[in-house]
Design a protein around this motif. Structure first.
Motif, PDB file in Angstrom:
ATOM      1  N   TYR A  31      -9.379  12.728  51.145  1.00 59.73           N
ATOM      2  CA  TYR A  31      -9.646  12.417  49.333  1.00 59.73           C
ATOM      3  C   TYR A  31     -10.426  12.719  48.719  1.00 59.73           C
ATOM      4  O   TYR A  31     -12.073  12.359  48.639  1.00 59.73           O
ATOM      5  CB  TYR A  31      -9.909  10.446  49.504  1.00 59.73           C
ATOM      6  CG  TYR A  31      -9.784   9.697  48.087  1.00 59.73           C
ATOM      7  CD1 TYR A  31     -10.663   9.755  47.722  1.00 59.73           C
ATOM      8  CD2 TYR A  31      -7.657   9.874  47.876  1.00 59.73           C
ATOM      9  CE1 TYR A  31     -10.616   9.413  45.495  1.00 59.73           C
ATOM     10  CE2 TYR A  31      -7.811   9.304  46.727  1.00 59.73           C
ATOM     11  CZ  TYR A  31      -9.220   9.013  45.767  1.00 59.73           C
ATOM     12  OH  TYR A  31      -9.043   8.280  44.727  1.00 59.73           O
ATOM     13  N   ARG A  94     -14.065  10.846  50.199  1.00 53.66           N
ATOM     14  CA  ARG A  94     -14.349   9.422  50.788  1.00 53.66           C
ATOM     15  C   ARG A  94     -13.210   9.773  52.353  1.00 53.66           C
ATOM     16  O   ARG A  94     -12.421  10.555  52.162  1.00 53.66           O
ATOM     17  CB  ARG A  94     -13.462   7.903  50.660  1.00 53.66           C
ATOM     18  CG  ARG A  94     -12.463   7.600  49.687  1.00 53.66           C
ATOM     19  CD  ARG A  94     -12.003   6.447  49.982  1.00 53.66           C
ATOM     20  NE  ARG A  94     -10.460   6.207  49.093  1.00 53.66           N
ATOM     21  CZ  ARG A  94      -9.290   6.559  48.862  1.00 53.66           C
ATOM     22  NH1 ARG A  94      -9.584   7.393  50.819  1.00 53.66           N
ATOM     23  NH2 ARG A  94      -8.925   6.134  48.718  1.00 53.66           N
ATOM     24  N   ALA A 101     -12.166   4.226  54.903  1.00 56.61           N
ATOM     25  CA  ALA A 101     -12.088   4.964  54.158  1.00 56.61           C
ATOM     26  C   ALA A 101     -11.938   3.779  52.886  1.00 56.61           C
ATOM     27  O   ALA A 101     -11.383   3.800  51.868  1.00 56.61           O
ATOM     28  CB  ALA A 101     -10.308   5.317  54.122  1.00 56.61           C
TER      29      ALA A 101
ATOM     30  N   ARG B  96      -8.976  -2.158  50.213  1.00 60.12           N
ATOM     31  CA  ARG B  96     -10.046  -1.842  50.539  1.00 60.12           C
ATOM     32  C   ARG B  96      -9.531  -0.795  51.121  1.00 60.12           C
ATOM     33  O   ARG B  96     -10.904  -0.138  50.506  1.00 60.12           O
ATOM     34  CB  ARG B  96     -10.694  -2.922  51.810  1.00 60.12           C
ATOM     35  CG  ARG B  96     -11.623  -2.862  52.394  1.00 60.12           C
ATOM     36  CD  ARG B  96     -12.498  -3.770  52.952  1.00 60.12           C
ATOM     37  NE  ARG B  96     -13.506  -3.131  53.696  1.00 60.12           N
ATOM     38  CZ  ARG B  96     -14.198  -3.861  54.690  1.00 60.12           C
ATOM     39  NH1 ARG B  96     -13.625  -5.019  54.886  1.00 60.12           N
ATOM     40  NH2 ARG B  96     -15.474  -3.811  54.651  1.00 60.12           N
ATOM     41  N   TYR B  97      -8.954   0.389  52.214  1.00 57.22           N
ATOM     42  CA  TYR B  97      -9.139   1.151  52.235  1.00 57.22           C
ATOM     43  C   TYR B  97      -7.710   1.965  51.495  1.00 57.22           C
ATOM     44  O   TYR B  97      -6.921   1.732  51.305  1.00 57.22           O
ATOM     45  CB  TYR B  97      -9.131   1.513  53.926  1.00 57.22           C
ATOM     46  CG  TYR B  97      -9.766  -0.063  54.741  1.00 57.22           C
ATOM     47  CD1 TYR B  97      -9.444  -0.232  55.342  1.00 57.22           C
ATOM     48  CD2 TYR B  97     -10.596   0.262  54.558  1.00 57.22           C
ATOM     49  CE1 TYR B  97      -9.873  -1.104  56.304  1.00 57.22           C
ATOM     50  CE2 TYR B  97     -12.304  -0.339  55.379  1.00 57.22           C
ATOM     51  CZ  TYR B  97     -11.221  -1.328  56.252  1.00 57.22           C
ATOM     52  OH  TYR B  97     -11.418  -2.013  56.829  1.00 57.22           O
ATOM     53  N   ASN B  98      -8.229   3.222  51.338  1.00 58.96           N
ATOM     54  CA  ASN B  98      -7.450   3.734  50.587  1.00 58.96           C
ATOM     55  C   ASN B  98      -7.196   3.521  49.573  1.00 58.96           C
ATOM     56  O   ASN B  98      -5.965   3.310  48.739  1.00 58.96           O
ATOM     57  CB  ASN B  98      -6.569   4.337  52.181  1.00 58.96           C
ATOM     58  CG  ASN B  98      -6.374   5.054  52.475  1.00 58.96           C
ATOM     59  OD1 ASN B  98      -6.973   6.607  53.027  1.00 58.96           O
ATOM     60  ND2 ASN B  98      -5.920   4.849  53.865  1.00 58.96           N
ATOM     61  N   ASN B  99      -7.995   3.344  48.402  1.00 56.21           N
ATOM     62  CA  ASN B  99      -7.749   2.731  47.481  1.00 56.21           C
ATOM     63  C   ASN B  99      -7.775   3.424  46.592  1.00 56.21           C
ATOM     64  O   ASN B  99      -8.739   3.474  45.799  1.00 56.21           O
ATOM     65  CB  ASN B  99      -9.742   1.410  47.005  1.00 56.21           C
ATOM     66  CG  ASN B  99     -10.773   2.323  47.905  1.00 56.21           C
ATOM     67  OD1 ASN B  99     -10.887   3.300  47.233  1.00 56.21           O
ATOM     68  ND2 ASN B  99     -11.472   1.873  48.269  1.00 56.21           N
ATOM     69  N   ASN B 100      -7.004   3.889  45.601  1.00 54.61           N
ATOM     70  CA  ASN B 100      -6.968   5.280  45.106  1.00 54.61           C
ATOM     71  C   ASN B 100      -6.652   4.644  43.752  1.00 54.61           C
ATOM     72  O   ASN B 100      -6.905   4.666  42.509  1.00 54.61           O
ATOM     73  CB  ASN B 100      -5.316   5.743  45.447  1.00 54.61           C
ATOM     74  CG  ASN B 100      -5.573   6.202  46.550  1.00 54.61           C
ATOM     75  OD1 ASN B 100      -7.188   7.269  46.770  1.00 54.61           O
ATOM     76  ND2 ASN B 100      -4.087   6.773  46.789  1.00 54.61           N
TER      77      ASN B 100
END
Lengths: 115, 114
Positions: A31, A94, A101, B96-100
């Motif tokens: 990302y 990230r 992540a 929390r994760y992959n917080n696009n």
């Protein structure tokens, strides 16, 4: 050393002259994202990329382009810069895997002035 | 979409005093709240975060509290030192994760006077 590298640090240009701000990360992150920082407005997302050849608009994409041809690089392109794009720009990356992540790693910023 | 408001915009304290920065968020589905510190000439760096299933989290001199009912969270810095001088950003995300979807507050410039 794990890092996100942006170039240039400072850039002064004139209206309409195409420019590219480069961003490179050495952490093998999937990302990557671009933000602009303006006084009183905080950090606003311009574009982001979930992986190679996958990009999507953020909150303020007008006047910007991006590309993600390689995993490590995510350049920001201003085809015809205007004075309202004068800002401090940050690239960030990230991982996309599990507990890694969550944390964004930011570059040191590019201060752009469009005259 | 999510809207994060942060106050105050500037804060000046004497060395050794405490500093508190407050943020409110609009989306009740948000459940991850990180804080980033931006030193002069550098990019923001994550210093602490909290999830919605926790009311408070501490890490040495910094702590974050969360009030889900009121939709606000705060950063507390105790025994401030000159090196705490920086711009602090709060943020909120549904993940929390992959917080696009993460959205940042406008930032607080903290100055610690020796």
């Amino acid at each position: 050393e794990a890092q996100v590298t942006q170039n240039p640090r400072y850039l002064i240009t004139v209206t309409g002259k195409k420019l590219t701000v480069t961003c490179s990360q050495n952490m093998n992150h999937e990302y990557m994202s671009w933000y602009r920082q303006d006084p009183g407005l905080g950090l606003r997302q311009i574009y982001y990329s979930m992986n190679v050849e996958v990009t999507d608009k953020g909150d303020v994409p007008e006047g910007y382009k991006v590309s993600r041809k390689e995993k490590r690089n995510f350049p920001l392109i201003l085809e015809s810069p205007s004075p309202n794009q004068t800002s401090l720009y940050f690239c960030a990356s990230r991982s996309s895997g599990g507990f890694l992540a969550e944390k964004l790693f930011f570059g040191s910023g590019t201060q752009l002035s469009v005259l | 979409g999510e809207n994060v408001e942060q106050h105050p915009s500037t804060l000046s304290v004497q060395e050794g005093d405490s500093a508190v920065i407050k943020c409110t968020y609009s989306d009740s589905a948000s459940n991850y709240f990180p804080w980033y510190k931006q030193e002069l000439g550098k990019g923001p760096q994550l210093i602490i975060d909290i999830r919605s299933n926790v009311g408070e989290k501490k890490d040495q001199r910094i702590a974050v509290t969360l009030n889900k009912t009121a939709k606000h969270f705060s950063l507390h810095i105790t025994e401030t030192q000159p090196e705490d001088s920086a711009v602090y950003f709060c943020a909120a995300s549904k993940r929390r994760y992959n917080n696009n979807d993460m959205r940042f507050g406008a930032g607080t410039r903290l100055t610690v006077k020796p």
